[in-house]
Design a protein around this motif. Structure first.
Motif, PDB file in Angstrom:
ATOM      1  N   TYR A   1       2.658  13.882  -5.079  1.00 46.39           N
ATOM      2  CA  TYR A   1       1.422  14.067  -4.807  1.00 46.39           C
ATOM      3  C   TYR A   1       0.782  13.271  -3.371  1.00 46.39           C
ATOM      4  CZ  TYR A   1      -3.836  13.591  -5.330  1.00 46.39           C
ATOM      5  OH  TYR A   1      -5.040  13.505  -5.071  1.00 46.39           O
ATOM      6  N   PHE A   2       1.014  12.296  -3.323  1.00 43.98           N
ATOM      7  CA  PHE A   2       0.662  11.091  -2.375  1.00 43.98           C
ATOM      8  C   PHE A   2       1.362  11.551  -1.217  1.00 43.98           C
ATOM      9  CE2 PHE A   2      -0.036   8.867  -6.520  1.00 43.98           C
ATOM     10  CZ  PHE A   2      -1.264   8.557  -6.353  1.00 43.98           C
TER      11      PHE A   2
ATOM     12  N   PRO B   1      -6.380  14.547   4.706  1.00 47.15           N
ATOM     13  CA  PRO B   1      -5.271  13.663   3.956  1.00 47.15           C
ATOM     14  C   PRO B   1      -5.926  12.123   3.661  1.00 47.15           C
ATOM     15  CG  PRO B   1      -4.389  14.914   5.836  1.00 47.15           C
ATOM     16  CD  PRO B   1      -5.822  15.160   5.597  1.00 47.15           C
ATOM     17  N   THR B   2      -5.447  11.495   2.652  1.00 46.96           N
ATOM     18  CA  THR B   2      -6.157   9.950   2.647  1.00 46.96           C
ATOM     19  C   THR B   2      -5.312   9.070   3.104  1.00 46.96           C
ATOM     20  OG1 THR B   2      -4.817   9.899   0.529  1.00 46.96           O
ATOM     21  CG2 THR B   2      -6.814  10.815   0.329  1.00 46.96           C
ATOM     22  N   THR B   3      -4.522   9.198   4.116  1.00 47.28           N
ATOM     23  CA  THR B   3      -4.286   8.222   4.889  1.00 47.28           C
ATOM     24  C   THR B   3      -4.420   8.429   6.442  1.00 47.28           C
ATOM     25  OG1 THR B   3      -1.836   9.541   5.264  1.00 47.28           O
ATOM     26  CG2 THR B   3      -2.255   7.848   3.312  1.00 47.28           C
ATOM     27  N   GLY B   4      -4.175   7.618   7.313  1.00 43.31           N
ATOM     28  CA  GLY B   4      -4.651   7.719   8.637  1.00 43.31           C
ATOM     29  C   GLY B   4      -5.859   6.968   8.993  1.00 43.31           C
ATOM     30  N   GLU B   5      -6.433   7.403   9.814  1.00 40.95           N
ATOM     31  CA  GLU B   5      -7.752   6.686  10.478  1.00 40.95           C
ATOM     32  C   GLU B   5      -8.951   7.227   9.513  1.00 40.95           C
ATOM     33  OE1 GLU B   5      -8.701   4.601  12.904  1.00 40.95           O
ATOM     34  OE2 GLU B   5      -6.635   4.060  13.083  1.00 40.95           O
ATOM     35  N   ASP B   6      -9.821   6.427   8.902  1.00 41.90           N
ATOM     36  CA  ASP B   6     -11.149   6.763   8.226  1.00 41.90           C
ATOM     37  C   ASP B   6     -10.688   7.383   7.097  1.00 41.90           C
ATOM     38  OD1 ASP B   6     -12.523   5.377  10.105  1.00 41.90           O
ATOM     39  OD2 ASP B   6     -12.722   7.182  11.085  1.00 41.90           O
TER      40      ASP B   6
ATOM     41  N   LYS C   1      -8.703   3.301  -6.873  1.00 51.04           N
ATOM     42  CA  LYS C   1      -8.282   2.104  -7.354  1.00 51.04           C
ATOM     43  C   LYS C   1      -7.222   1.736  -6.731  1.00 51.04           C
ATOM     44  CE  LYS C   1     -11.288   2.110 -10.781  1.00 51.04           C
ATOM     45  NZ  LYS C   1     -12.330   0.885 -10.606  1.00 51.04           N
ATOM     46  N   MET C   2      -6.335   2.549  -6.139  1.00 51.27           N
ATOM     47  CA  MET C   2      -5.104   2.128  -5.646  1.00 51.27           C
ATOM     48  C   MET C   2      -5.130   1.903  -4.158  1.00 51.27           C
ATOM     49  SD  MET C   2      -2.124   4.855  -7.018  1.00 51.27           S
ATOM     50  CE  MET C   2      -0.915   4.054  -6.017  1.00 51.27           C
ATOM     51  N   GLY C   3      -6.347   2.278  -3.591  1.00 53.46           N
ATOM     52  CA  GLY C   3      -6.561   1.963  -2.270  1.00 53.46           C
ATOM     53  C   GLY C   3      -5.503   2.612  -1.408  1.00 53.46           C
ATOM     54  N   LEU C   4      -5.498   3.964  -1.569  1.00 58.80           N
ATOM     55  CA  LEU C   4      -4.379   4.664  -0.583  1.00 58.80           C
ATOM     56  C   LEU C   4      -4.908   4.820   0.721  1.00 58.80           C
ATOM     57  CD1 LEU C   4      -1.442   5.912  -0.948  1.00 58.80           C
ATOM     58  CD2 LEU C   4      -2.597   8.143  -1.321  1.00 58.80           C
TER      59      LEU C   4
END
Length: 517
Positions: A229-230, A14-19, A29-32
């Protein structure tokens, strides 16, 4: 993981959470990451605003130009069409509150996204035997899309609130980010829904109004399709991972004993706010018709777009002052200012609706709505998320408060014509101004309830309340050892385990290299 046609490993974490790891250009670009998780969770309320507001101009077209006889022969259609979605929203808020707490925030958000996507498309394709059959089909799909929209409140909004208290989020921006990700999205959707209808009217013209209302409603599929998607790549919020009661029974009686006063206060103020605000927003077109009787469909929808635009300054300014005032006092300030403007608007209505002064009416009416957003519009969600309960039951408590609010919206929308008529004959001073007097008075009542019964919110308020709730349960003999996701190690716990492991390795290394005596 390596795909057959690729030479490099593909990171599907996942692109969220720690690191967080951004796996494509759009995400970079969105800095998700931390802030991206907040917006991915809360921004689906854009669908709520779009679905609720787009039926305003669409119902005007359907009622006035497409099926006028069906609405004349069955007047209840005119009240049901803008109000039926609220019934579905209430069902979604109550049912998805349990799903959010017992199954998971992420699962609930994904399911809501799918429901909104499917039934937003189907409502645009509504068709039945004859005019009334088509209206009945539209009513059914409006109810079903409302279930998905309602589910976003106890899943998406709650997840957004919990993500604002991540350690990497500055404490001075926690409330601002929540407001921008939730209520600001709703308000932008109000404006865009009217503007989309106006653009469709420019494109198709008066001879193809059937295409205008169908395309306007059908474009409601775009926001959930984009967000899916996100959301698919999100993790559960850290607070849910540590303090949920997914694997144990929720002590509802103990929760009600501790939080019922706050829950009741937020629910009542939400009821009063929605009872006035949603009818005013949905009936922007008829209100401007009354003030501008010679206007066309173009000017009527255009005025509606302009009036809804006045939500934007209120929610944006409110987002940047809420961390300074605190949600409680920001809400009281907005309610009092809204009441003052409402009284002015009622007293000067006859003057402002004279020929050539319609702009003054629109501006004052817009300021009335703007203060409503700066106050209760922005802060009710904050207070429902952070002031009325712990993480273990936050979805259900939020869902109850939001459902009570939507009951107010449903009643207000359904009874708006009767309330107007009770103040006098159509076109009279009482008919045109009575609801503003009533709304302004109720704003002062809401301010008083907020002042007396609702606490202000500090940074990290949910974290502190979760710890206090654990102590409360233990003091009442409740076993808290099963709280949290037992099949998952939270990010914070993972870092602690890693740091302890590194320390152990260093000790072992020192032990092996030490001289033997």
């Amino acid at each position: 993981m390596r795909l057959p046609w690729m030479k490099k490993e593909v990171d599907l974490e996942p692109t969220t959470g720690e690191d967080p790891k951004d796996s494509n250009v759009l995400e970079r670009k969105m800095g998700l990451s931390k802030k991206g998780a907040i917006f991915a969770a809360g921004a689906s309320l854009f669908s709520d605003g779009y679905a609720n507001a787009s039926i305003g101009p669409a119902s005007t077209i359907i009622k006035t130009y497409i099926y006028p006889e069906a609405f004349k022969n069955r007047p209840v259609n005119a009240r049901l069409l803008p109000a039926i979605a609220f019934a579905g929203i209430i069902v979604g808020q109550l049912s998805f509150g349990w799903i959010s707490d017992k199954i998971g925030r992420k699962f609930g958000m994904l399911l809501c996204t799918g429901i909104v996507f499917v039934f937003s498309a189907l409502q645009a394709a509504s068709k039945g035997p004859g005019a009334q059959g088509t209206i009945n089909a539209l009513l059914a799909y409006r109810f079903l899309v409302g279930i998905g929209i309602g589910g976003e409140y106890p899943t998406g909004s709650v997840a957004a609130a919990e993500n604002t208290e991540d350690p990497d989020i500055p404490k001075k921006t926690q409330q601002r980010l929540f407001v921008l990700a939730t209520n600001t999205m709703i308000d932008f959707a109000f404006v865009i829904s009217y503007f989309v209808c106006l653009v469709c009217l420019w494109i198709f013209g008066m001879n193809h109004l059937n295409a205008v209302w169908r395309v306007t409603l059908g474009l409601g599929v775009v926001p959930p399709m984009f967000l899916f998607y996100f959301r698919l790549k999100m993790r559960e919020p850290e607070a849910y991972a540590k303090h949920s009661m997914k694997h144990t029974r929720i002590p509802y009686w103990l929760i009600l004993k501790r939080y019922w006063v706050k829950l009741a206060a937020v629910s009542i103020t939400w009821f009063l706010y929605d009872w006035i605000t949603y009818p005013f927003g949905l009936y922007a077109t008829p209100i401007t018709d009354a003030a501008d009787p010679n206007g066309t469909l173009y000017t009527s929808i255009g005025w509606g777009c302009l009036i809804n635009f006045f939500y934007i300054p209120g929610t944006v300014i409110g987002a940047f002052v809420v961390d300074w005032f605190g949600p409680k006092y920001c809400m009281i300030f907005g309610l009092c200012c809204q009441a003052i403007v409402g009284f002015i608007l009622s007293g000067t209505y006859s003057l402002l609706t004279e020929p050539g002064r319609i702009a003054g009416f629109a501006i004052l009416y817009g300021i009335f709505l703007s203060f409503g957003e700066l106050g209760p519009g922005n802060n009710l969600g904050l207070l429902a998320s952070k002031a009325i309960g712990p993480t273990a039951a936050r979805g259900q408590l939020y869902g109850i408060a939001a459902a009570v609010g939507k009951v107010g919206a449903f009643i207000g929308t359904y009874t708006f014509p009767q309330i107007q008529a009770s103040f006098g004959d159509e076109g009279s001073y009482g008919y045109n101004t009575g609801v503003f007097w009533l709304g302004s008075g109720l704003a002062l009542v809401s301010a008083a309830i907020t002042l007396v019964f609702i606490p202000n919110i500090r940074p990290d308020a949910m974290h502190d309340e979760d710890l206090a709730f654990r102590e409360y349960l233990e003091a009442n003999g409740w076993d808290t050892s099963k709280m949290g996701l037992k099949d998952t190690v939270s990010d914070l716990e993972g870092k602690q385990i890693a740091s302890h492991g590194k320390a152990d390795k260093e000790l072992d290394s020192n032990a092996t290299t030490a001289p033997v005596l």
